[in-house]
Design a protein around this motif. Sequence first.
Motif, PDB file in Angstrom:
ATOM      1  N   LYS A 229      66.404  15.186  92.691  1.00  0.00           N
ATOM      2  CA  LYS A 229      67.521  15.777  93.422  1.00  0.00           C
ATOM      3  C   LYS A 229      68.696  14.816  93.372  1.00  0.00           C
ATOM      4  N   GLN A 230      69.886  15.392  93.370  1.00  0.00           N
ATOM      5  CA  GLN A 230      71.081  14.554  93.413  1.00  0.00           C
ATOM      6  C   GLN A 230      71.770  14.704  94.758  1.00  0.00           C
ATOM      7  N   TYR A 231      72.261  13.582  95.268  1.00  0.00           N
ATOM      8  CA  TYR A 231      73.055  13.589  96.494  1.00  0.00           C
ATOM      9  C   TYR A 231      74.369  12.893  96.199  1.00  0.00           C
ATOM     10  N   ILE A 232      75.411  13.259  96.930  1.00  0.00           N
ATOM     11  CA  ILE A 232      76.585  12.390  96.947  1.00  0.00           C
ATOM     12  C   ILE A 232      76.488  11.591  98.227  1.00  0.00           C
ATOM     13  N   ASP A 233      76.300  10.295  98.046  1.00  0.00           N
ATOM     14  CA  ASP A 233      76.069   9.364  99.140  1.00  0.00           C
ATOM     15  C   ASP A 233      77.291   8.475  99.330  1.00  0.00           C
ATOM     16  N   THR A 254      80.365  13.710  90.071  1.00  0.00           N
ATOM     17  CA  THR A 254      81.792  13.404  89.911  1.00  0.00           C
ATOM     18  C   THR A 254      82.587  13.520  91.220  1.00  0.00           C
ATOM     19  N   PRO A 255      82.208  12.740  92.255  1.00  0.00           N
ATOM     20  CA  PRO A 255      83.003  12.750  93.483  1.00  0.00           C
ATOM     21  C   PRO A 255      84.377  12.133  93.245  1.00  0.00           C
ATOM     22  N   ALA A 256      85.380  12.666  93.923  1.00  0.00           N
ATOM     23  CA  ALA A 256      86.750  12.142  93.808  1.00  0.00           C
ATOM     24  C   ALA A 256      87.450  12.352  95.138  1.00  0.00           C
ATOM     25  N   PRO A 259      93.977  11.383  97.564  1.00  0.00           N
ATOM     26  CA  PRO A 259      94.751  10.173  97.861  1.00  0.00           C
ATOM     27  C   PRO A 259      94.849   9.866  99.361  1.00  0.00           C
ATOM     28  N   ASP A 260      94.879  10.894 100.213  1.00  0.00           N
ATOM     29  CA  ASP A 260      94.955  10.622 101.655  1.00  0.00           C
ATOM     30  C   ASP A 260      93.572  10.576 102.309  1.00  0.00           C
ATOM     31  N   GLY A 261      92.522  10.727 101.522  1.00  0.00           N
ATOM     32  CA  GLY A 261      91.163  10.613 102.062  1.00  0.00           C
ATOM     33  C   GLY A 261      90.691  11.836 102.829  1.00  0.00           C
ATOM     34  N   SER A 262      91.503  12.869 102.913  1.00  0.00           N
ATOM     35  CA  SER A 262      91.125  14.010 103.754  1.00  0.00           C
ATOM     36  C   SER A 262      90.171  14.960 103.049  1.00  0.00           C
ATOM     37  N   SER A 263      90.021  14.805 101.742  1.00  0.00           N
ATOM     38  CA  SER A 263      89.274  15.793 100.981  1.00  0.00           C
ATOM     39  C   SER A 263      88.472  15.109  99.878  1.00  0.00           C
ATOM     40  N   LEU A 264      87.222  15.532  99.730  1.00  0.00           N
ATOM     41  CA  LEU A 264      86.387  14.985  98.669  1.00  0.00           C
ATOM     42  C   LEU A 264      86.101  16.106  97.665  1.00  0.00           C
ATOM     43  N   ALA A 265      86.668  15.979  96.460  1.00  0.00           N
ATOM     44  CA  ALA A 265      86.386  16.959  95.410  1.00  0.00           C
ATOM     45  C   ALA A 265      85.154  16.494  94.641  1.00  0.00           C
ATOM     46  N   PHE A 266      84.383  17.450  94.120  1.00  0.00           N
ATOM     47  CA  PHE A 266      83.170  17.106  93.373  1.00  0.00           C
ATOM     48  C   PHE A 266      82.729  18.331  92.593  1.00  0.00           C
ATOM     49  N   ALA A 267      81.684  18.166  91.798  1.00  0.00           N
ATOM     50  CA  ALA A 267      81.140  19.311  91.066  1.00  0.00           C
ATOM     51  C   ALA A 267      79.707  19.538  91.515  1.00  0.00           C
ATOM     52  N   ASP A 271      75.769  27.231  92.453  1.00  0.00           N
ATOM     53  CA  ASP A 271      75.996  28.626  92.089  1.00  0.00           C
ATOM     54  C   ASP A 271      75.366  28.971  90.738  1.00  0.00           C
ATOM     55  N   GLY A 272      74.595  28.060  90.176  1.00  0.00           N
ATOM     56  CA  GLY A 272      73.964  28.317  88.883  1.00  0.00           C
ATOM     57  C   GLY A 272      74.531  27.429  87.794  1.00  0.00           C
ATOM     58  N   ASN A 273      75.865  27.421  87.670  1.00  0.00           N
ATOM     59  CA  ASN A 273      76.495  26.507  86.721  1.00  0.00           C
ATOM     60  C   ASN A 273      77.433  25.583  87.491  1.00  0.00           C
ATOM     61  N   SER A 274      77.889  24.537  86.844  1.00  0.00           N
ATOM     62  CA  SER A 274      78.670  23.524  87.539  1.00  0.00           C
ATOM     63  C   SER A 274      80.062  24.060  87.902  1.00  0.00           C
ATOM     64  N   GLU A 275      80.418  23.963  89.172  1.00  0.00           N
ATOM     65  CA  GLU A 275      81.728  24.395  89.656  1.00  0.00           C
ATOM     66  C   GLU A 275      82.363  23.270  90.464  1.00  0.00           C
ATOM     67  N   VAL A 276      83.702  23.251  90.503  1.00  0.00           N
ATOM     68  CA  VAL A 276      84.406  22.248  91.300  1.00  0.00           C
ATOM     69  C   VAL A 276      84.583  22.771  92.724  1.00  0.00           C
ATOM     70  N   TYR A 277      84.213  21.937  93.668  1.00  0.00           N
ATOM     71  CA  TYR A 277      84.364  22.223  95.094  1.00  0.00           C
ATOM     72  C   TYR A 277      85.178  21.102  95.719  1.00  0.00           C
ATOM     73  N   LYS A 278      85.632  21.329  96.936  1.00  0.00           N
ATOM     74  CA  LYS A 278      86.093  20.202  97.732  1.00  0.00           C
ATOM     75  C   LYS A 278      85.557  20.333  99.145  1.00  0.00           C
ATOM     76  N   MET A 279      85.392  19.171  99.776  1.00  0.00           N
ATOM     77  CA  MET A 279      84.895  19.142 101.147  1.00  0.00           C
ATOM     78  C   MET A 279      85.936  18.460 102.020  1.00  0.00           C
TER      79      MET A 279
END
Lengths: 437, 253
Positions: A229-233, A254-256, A259-267, A271-279
């Motif tokens: 399993k993969q986690y973003i830690d 691929t966490p990113a 610039p202001d630290g308010s949002s963490l984008a990742f893949a 959903d089955g295939n790799s998609e870009v999300y942000k948290m």
Amino acid sequence: MKISLVVLYLALLGGLIGIIESGAEDVFMEATRPDFQKIPIGIFGFRDGGDQDPNGEKAADVLRADLRRSLIFSVADLPKLGIRLNGRWEKDAVDKRLAQQASEQGISVLVWGKVWAKEADMLLDGYVYDGGSGDVVADRRYIGSSSVLRQMTHRLADELVFRYTGEQGIARTKITFVSEQNGGRELYVMDYDGYGPRQVTADGFLNLMPRWSRDRRFLIFTSYRERTKQYIDMVEIATGKRWTLISLPGLNITPALSPDGSSLAFATSQDGNSEVYKMDTNTKAFQRLTFHAAGDLSPAWSPTGRELAFTSDRGGGPQLFVMSADGSNVRRLTYEGDYNAAPAWSPRGNWIAHVCRTEERQYKLCLVSPDGQKHIRLTSGPGVDDSPSWSPDGRHLVFSSTREGKSHIYMIDSDGANLERLTSGGTSNTSPAWSPM
Amino acid sequence: MRKVDLTPCIAVLVGGLFLVGAGCGKSIQANSGAKSFEPGAKREATSVPKTTASTGSGPGSSSTPSSKPPTAASSPREPLSSEPETPIPSLSTLDSGPGPFNAKKSDEQRVPGDLLVAKTEPSDMSRRQVEEIQREQVATAASGLEDVYFGFDSWQISNEGKQTLMVDAEWIKANPSQKVTIEGHCDERGTLAYNLVLGEKRAKAVQTYLTELGINANRLTVVSYGKERPFCKDREESCYQQNRRGHIAIRVQ
């Protein structure tokens, strides 16, 4: 006779003001263009305070390397020019005669210093002289333990960069990377010049793709701590304390951090295939940004935080795309070659570095402008170049390469000059990321 | 004797304290929902944290341990359960340093200890990982399960690969208590990140084909290791070919 320095300073300041009016991007171009007039600086060997250890010469060498990497100064070879100290070991070590001699050789700034011990402390005194008049234009005393001599010297270098450009120097920044350790891959941090690598994790399996928090206290990365399993830690560097930020089913890579630290984008591939999300890093709410049956990954924030570049193979092979931070306005950025991936948006906003596959089927670094109009290849030679990451001043990139066999971490100027290897040990060093200032 | 003007120094220290204070204040913002853990590593502080040093205690006290020694180690194998909750620190805070420089002509600055890094030693988890991997390798070799190989940049299963998977499927059906992991692997060419996606596509292609052959999908775990766990490390096509694989492994519990 401070005139020459004052004139230079005013000229620089005037130049900067003029340039700032016409857009910040030009300042950068100005300082990296080959015809940019670097400031000629001479650095004398530093004096040791009666110590056997040649700390003085070490400090002078660190300073020369820092200033060379700053790309603001050209460091003169004083002994070669026959310019030698007069044998006085105080502030007046550089006198009018020496300064005049240096000025005749075109050197506008001279630096001398001494390293000495006082009780438990080590002291570094740095003197900055005007080439020409020999006036002391700055003197600095740094106090610390002997273990931080390099840090003291980096501080002097950053101070010189600041004094002559008004910009923050990068000599005290850090680089994180991944190194193979007993079959596993663990996170490390080191100085920007490759000194002092230190291990941060010891999980025994795979930790990949670390990124810095804005305050440089934390690293955010992909961890396979349960192997399948993969986690973003997130890990606090000073304590080793860990948090799980993302544990969706499937890939979490691929966490990113924005610039202001308010949002963490990742893949993620939940959903089955790799998609870009942000948290949202405060509310922990997820937002899906890409909707495509192909693989979307490697989000890279623009310095304003308003756009994201990412990799997608929706056209067959991987290519770079750009979208707004809410996922709208998707457009393809790269058309040259059949493989463009791993984007990294420069801090000045004017380039997106990435890995490109050349006609010889080599994986090298390229730059593309955010409008897609300019495309430049940055590296050449054998091996795979991967994971470009910008220095916070936008003048350098750090990346991994197998050009010499084993994978190591390298630094290169943003115009492709001055390739420098930063790591020496280990069997495989990969996935570097440059810290913020 | 050098005359030292301490005023700017004090100003810098006070400023530094203020910034550190501000940073701490922000970082206490509560973020509920997640707990912290220690990955089983023994750790101790090795130098003065930046924040401590910037208050003036100085590098002389470099053996001072971190003000917050890590709590009892728990394995991430049982993650996030028995630990007291530590909110995820805010990611919006900025570092207090290096900060701008004082433009004054004469200045004295104390340089704090370098970046504090917790000391790491191989954890219990690390040893357990190694043991598990070895047991899996033995069990997988004994089962006779065969791997599937892929073309460059491809996740299509070849006819030869389909033949292999049919044999594998018979074994998996005949051993209903065994769970199987399908690992997707890539050769060293290409980027780390894209190869993780490519590896997942390969593993999922294998999973899809095995389910078409009648295996229940919940017996098949899919994971991509991209190019991070190659079987062969030479830089030539015969080696690359071996690394572009869907590896079928027995899961040991």
